[in-house]
Design a protein around this motif. Structure first.
Motif, mmCIF file in Angstrom:
data_model
loop_
_atom_site.group_PDB
_atom_site.id
_atom_site.type_symbol
_atom_site.label_atom_id
_atom_site.label_comp_id
_atom_site.label_asym_id
_atom_site.label_seq_id
_atom_site.Cartn_x
_atom_site.Cartn_y
_atom_site.Cartn_z
ATOM 1 N N GLY A 126 0.802 -1.216 0.000
ATOM 2 C CA GLY A 126 0.000 0.000 0.000
ATOM 3 C C GLY A 126 0.832 1.262 0.000
ATOM 4 N N PRO A 127 0.493 2.182 0.895
ATOM 5 C CA PRO A 127 1.136 3.496 0.882
ATOM 6 C C PRO A 127 2.651 3.456 1.114
ATOM 7 C CG PRO A 127 -0.371 3.284 2.764
ATOM 8 C CD PRO A 127 -0.561 2.083 1.901
ATOM 9 N N THR A 128 3.129 2.531 1.929
ATOM 10 C CA THR A 128 4.575 2.496 2.185
ATOM 11 C C THR A 128 5.340 2.104 0.925
ATOM 12 O OG1 THR A 128 4.382 0.245 3.078
ATOM 13 C CG2 THR A 128 4.414 2.066 4.667
ATOM 14 N N HIS B 267 4.563 14.566 -2.569
ATOM 15 C CA HIS B 267 4.922 13.435 -1.711
ATOM 16 C C HIS B 267 4.511 13.719 -0.257
ATOM 17 C CE1 HIS B 267 7.441 10.085 -0.268
ATOM 18 N NE2 HIS B 267 7.859 10.912 0.680
ATOM 19 N N ASN B 268 4.869 14.909 0.229
ATOM 20 C CA ASN B 268 4.542 15.262 1.613
ATOM 21 C C ASN B 268 3.036 15.279 1.850
ATOM 22 O OD1 ASN B 268 7.270 15.544 2.041
ATOM 23 N ND2 ASN B 268 7.220 17.750 2.372
ATOM 24 N N MET B 269 2.299 15.765 0.870
ATOM 25 C CA MET B 269 0.841 15.812 1.020
ATOM 26 C C MET B 269 0.280 14.398 1.198
ATOM 27 S SD MET B 269 -2.070 17.829 -1.218
ATOM 28 C CE MET B 269 -0.910 17.989 -2.524
ATOM 29 N N LYS B 270 0.780 13.443 0.427
ATOM 30 C CA LYS B 270 0.308 12.058 0.560
ATOM 31 C C LYS B 270 0.642 11.506 1.943
ATOM 32 C CE LYS B 270 1.573 11.254 -4.058
ATOM 33 N NZ LYS B 270 2.367 10.476 -4.980
ATOM 34 N N GLU B 271 1.866 11.771 2.386
ATOM 35 C CA GLU B 271 2.249 11.260 3.705
ATOM 36 C C GLU B 271 1.431 11.926 4.805
ATOM 37 O OE1 GLU B 271 6.780 9.607 3.297
ATOM 38 O OE2 GLU B 271 6.560 11.696 3.949
ATOM 39 N N GLU B 272 1.296 13.244 4.720
ATOM 40 C CA GLU B 272 0.630 13.989 5.787
ATOM 41 C C GLU B 272 -0.878 13.767 5.818
ATOM 42 O OE1 GLU B 272 1.945 18.056 5.313
ATOM 43 O OE2 GLU B 272 4.044 17.437 5.431
ATOM 44 N N GLN B 273 -1.486 13.531 4.676
ATOM 45 C CA GLN B 273 -2.938 13.361 4.636
ATOM 46 C C GLN B 273 -3.384 11.906 4.675
ATOM 47 O OE1 GLN B 273 -4.410 15.674 1.323
ATOM 48 N NE2 GLN B 273 -3.780 17.602 2.253
#
Length: 146
Positions: free
Chosen positions: A69-71, A114-120
Motif C-alpha cells: 500500500g502506501p509504504t 509526496h509530503n501531502m500524501k504522507e501527511e494526509q
C-alpha cells in the motif's frame, strides 16, 4: 504523547526550509554557498527517508499487514528523489546552473506532492495503528539529527 504525524510533518517543514534556502545562493550562482546549503538539505532529506524506511514503515507494515500500500508508494518516490539528489551532484560539479535550477524546481514540486500524501494519508494511518508513538519517535530521532 506526540503524534507521529506531528513529528514527521514538522521534519518535512525543516527539510522544505533548507531547500528554499538553497535557492538564493543558486540564483546568485554562488556555487560554494549553494553546495553547502544543498548538502545540508540533502543530508536532512536522506535522514528523513532512512527514519521512515528503517523504522516507521516496517512498524506500520507489521501492525497493519499492508506491504503493498502506501509504504510501497512512498519508498518508490524516495528512490525517485534520491535519483534527483544524485543528478545534482553532477550539476554542482559542472556548475551547470540550468540543470541545477531544474532539479531544484522539480524536486520542490515532487516533495510537495509526496509530503501531502504522507501527511494526509500515511501519517494519520500510523497514528491510528501504532501504539508506542513515543518509542517510535525516539528511534527516528536517533536518525534524524536536525
Amino acid at each position: 504523547m506526540t503524534q507521529i504525524s506531528q513529528y514527521m510533518t514538522s521534519h518535512h517543514r525543516s527539510c522544505d526550509a533548507l531547500l528554499v534556502e538553497s535557492e538564493t545562493p543558486l540564483a546568485n550562482k554562488d556555487w560554494p554557498a549553494f553546495t553547502q546549503q544543498w548538502q545540508q538539505f540533502s543530508k536532512a532529506l536522506l535522514e528523513h527517508f532512512l527514519a521512515e524506511e528503517d523504522i516507521l514503515f516496517p512498524k506500520f507494515e507489521q501492525a497493519t499487514g499492508m506491504t503493498q500500500g502506501p509504504t510501497m508508494v512512498m519508498r518508490s518516490e524516495h528512490e525517485q528523489m534520491r535519483s534527483m539528489l544524485s543528478q545534482m551532484e553532477g550539476a554542482i560539479t559542472n556548475q551547470d546552473f540550468e540543470k541545477a535550477a531544474g532539479i531544484v524546481e522539480s524536486l520542490m514540486l515532487f516533495i510537495q506532492q509526496h509530503n501531502m500524501k504522507e501527511e494526509q494519508i500515511l501519517y494519520p494511518m500510523t497514528d491510528a495503528h501504532l501504539a508506542d508513538n513515543d518509542a517510535i519517535i525516539n528511534d527516528m530521532s536517533a536518525i534524524i539529527k536536525g
